[in-house]
Design a protein around this motif. Sequence first.
Motif, short mmCIF file in Angstrom:
data_model
loop_
_atom_site.label_atom_id
_atom_site.label_comp_id
_atom_site.label_asym_id
_atom_site.label_seq_id
_atom_site.Cartn_x
_atom_site.Cartn_y
_atom_site.Cartn_z
N ASN A 1 -1.68 12.31 10.38
CA ASN A 1 -0.54 11.68 11.04
C ASN A 1 -0.20 10.34 10.37
O ASN A 1 0.97 10.02 10.15
CB ASN A 1 -0.84 11.44 12.52
N LEU A 2 -1.23 9.57 10.06
CA LEU A 2 -1.03 8.28 9.42
C LEU A 2 -0.39 8.45 8.04
O LEU A 2 0.51 7.70 7.66
CB LEU A 2 -2.37 7.54 9.30
N ASP A 3 -0.86 9.44 7.30
CA ASP A 3 -0.31 9.68 5.96
C ASP A 3 1.17 10.04 6.04
O ASP A 3 1.98 9.57 5.22
CB ASP A 3 -1.10 10.80 5.29
N ASN A 4 1.53 10.86 7.01
CA ASN A 4 2.93 11.25 7.16
C ASN A 4 3.81 10.06 7.52
O ASN A 4 4.92 9.89 6.99
CB ASN A 4 3.06 12.33 8.23
N ARG A 5 3.33 9.20 8.42
CA ARG A 5 4.09 8.02 8.81
C ARG A 5 4.20 7.03 7.65
O ARG A 5 5.24 6.39 7.45
CB ARG A 5 3.44 7.35 10.02
N THR A 6 3.13 6.92 6.87
CA THR A 6 3.14 6.00 5.72
C THR A 6 4.11 6.48 4.65
O THR A 6 4.82 5.68 4.03
CB THR A 6 1.73 5.87 5.13
N ARG A 7 4.16 7.79 4.43
CA ARG A 7 5.11 8.34 3.46
C ARG A 7 6.55 8.02 3.89
O ARG A 7 7.39 7.64 3.06
CB ARG A 7 4.93 9.85 3.31
N ALA A 8 6.83 8.16 5.18
CA ALA A 8 8.18 7.85 5.68
C ALA A 8 8.51 6.37 5.46
O ALA A 8 9.64 6.02 5.08
CB ALA A 8 8.28 8.21 7.15
N SER B 1 0.89 0.47 10.13
CA SER B 1 -0.37 -0.23 9.86
C SER B 1 -1.41 0.73 9.29
O SER B 1 -1.50 1.89 9.70
CB SER B 1 -0.91 -0.85 11.16
N GLN B 2 -2.20 0.21 8.34
CA GLN B 2 -3.23 1.00 7.67
C GLN B 2 -4.61 0.53 8.11
O GLN B 2 -5.22 -0.33 7.49
CB GLN B 2 -3.10 0.83 6.16
N PRO B 3 -5.13 1.07 9.20
CA PRO B 3 -6.47 0.67 9.64
C PRO B 3 -7.56 1.38 8.84
O PRO B 3 -7.90 2.54 9.11
CB PRO B 3 -6.49 1.09 11.11
N TYR C 1 0.84 -1.20 0.00
CA TYR C 1 0.00 0.00 0.00
C TYR C 1 0.88 1.26 0.00
O TYR C 1 0.65 2.20 -0.77
CB TYR C 1 -0.91 0.00 1.22
N ALA C 2 1.88 1.27 0.88
CA ALA C 2 2.74 2.46 1.01
C ALA C 2 3.53 2.71 -0.27
O ALA C 2 3.63 3.85 -0.75
CB ALA C 2 3.69 2.28 2.19
N ILE C 3 4.10 1.64 -0.84
CA ILE C 3 4.86 1.80 -2.09
C ILE C 3 3.95 2.32 -3.20
O ILE C 3 4.30 3.25 -3.94
CB ILE C 3 5.48 0.45 -2.52
N SER D 1 -2.22 4.23 15.01
CA SER D 1 -2.91 4.80 13.86
C SER D 1 -4.34 5.21 14.20
O SER D 1 -4.84 6.21 13.70
CB SER D 1 -2.90 3.81 12.70
N ILE D 2 -5.00 4.41 15.03
CA ILE D 2 -6.39 4.68 15.40
C ILE D 2 -6.50 5.72 16.50
O ILE D 2 -7.53 6.35 16.69
CB ILE D 2 -7.09 3.36 15.80
#
Length: 386
Positions: free
Chosen positions: A364-371, A182-184, A26-28, A306-307
Amino acid sequence: MIRVGFLLGFPVEYKGGINYIKNLLYAIHKFHSKEIEIYLFVPSDLEEEYITLFKDYAKIIHTKIIQRKTFPWLISKVSQKFFNFDPLTYRLLKKYKINVISHSNYVFPGDSIKTINWIPDFQYLHYPKLWTHKQLKLEHRLHKEWILKSDRIVVSSFDALKDLVSVYPKDESKVSVLHFVSQPDILKYDEPIDISQYVKGKYFYLPNQFWEHKNHLIVFKAVKELKKKGLDVKVLTSGLMNDFRSKNQHVEMLRKYVEDHQLTENVSFLGLIPYKDVLQLIKEAVAVINPSFFEGWSSTVEESKSIGKSIILSNINVHQEQDPSNAFYFDPTDKIELASIMEDLWLNADQMNLQNRKEQLLINLDNRTRAFADDYKAIIDQLLPS
């Protein structure tokens, strides 16, 4: 465009592995789909629910080479064991012009396909008594082979990196730390999922596999202490109720403890339940609990983070490295300390809400996922510099 392949060769009951791969793909896909094209090779008989899970992020290729107990699978295994080369997998990867094979427990002879292998943790270094001699020997052999022959090794925490270096100090330069996220999807749902089939009223939630090192027993002991004080708390557990290393004696011990101490109304064993229900149970719990003696990088912590859910954690190094903002730490051998934290949260549950609004949680989740995606892309760039 770089083509990266993943071989989904482990049992689907390994939910932690399934979710890890899904979160990585998902992140890639979200942040680097213009540079990286993902190919996911799956068993020919893989259930449709898993195809649905991955199909938006990767090109799905069905193959019998990783379908257990088929003739191609057997040829593949025999070739690897006796000739240290698997011509079937080689031809498959070449057919689809794969540049990198990642997270697949696979080493490729030669330089035409780069290999990245993931070692989740080194639990056996800390708790060898939980393993048989045969299992320990296999883990050591596999890790040694991956570390020696892979182009890059990925670990999920600096704590795991420290363990790896303690055994393989000369190989630190080929190791990267990749903190997964994690992507909840529950954060995107407008309507809550109905969990009334599982519970009515308040509860704590412990969504861990039932391996001995996960330390469920300390939670049950804390529940017993609270019950002696007249406080009837509820704890839900979920996860595959199987500990192959103890031939399920550990699982039976946990059940017996609950029954012998009259905790059947306080502790519920839900077993393996749908992931979407797990996320809803996390969201609506008073708090999540992870009492584990050992983790590589806890998906329970990442999901709670994430939640935006409060979480009660054993004070092990990796939990502190994950550093969730709503955490309460305790000594994983101290039932009284844990009971005190649970009591305080239980009695104040009606005053507690997610500390952040949904919109801020998503940011916040989007920023962590980008990293997460950028760190993986950096590994690819090191292997295949432009």
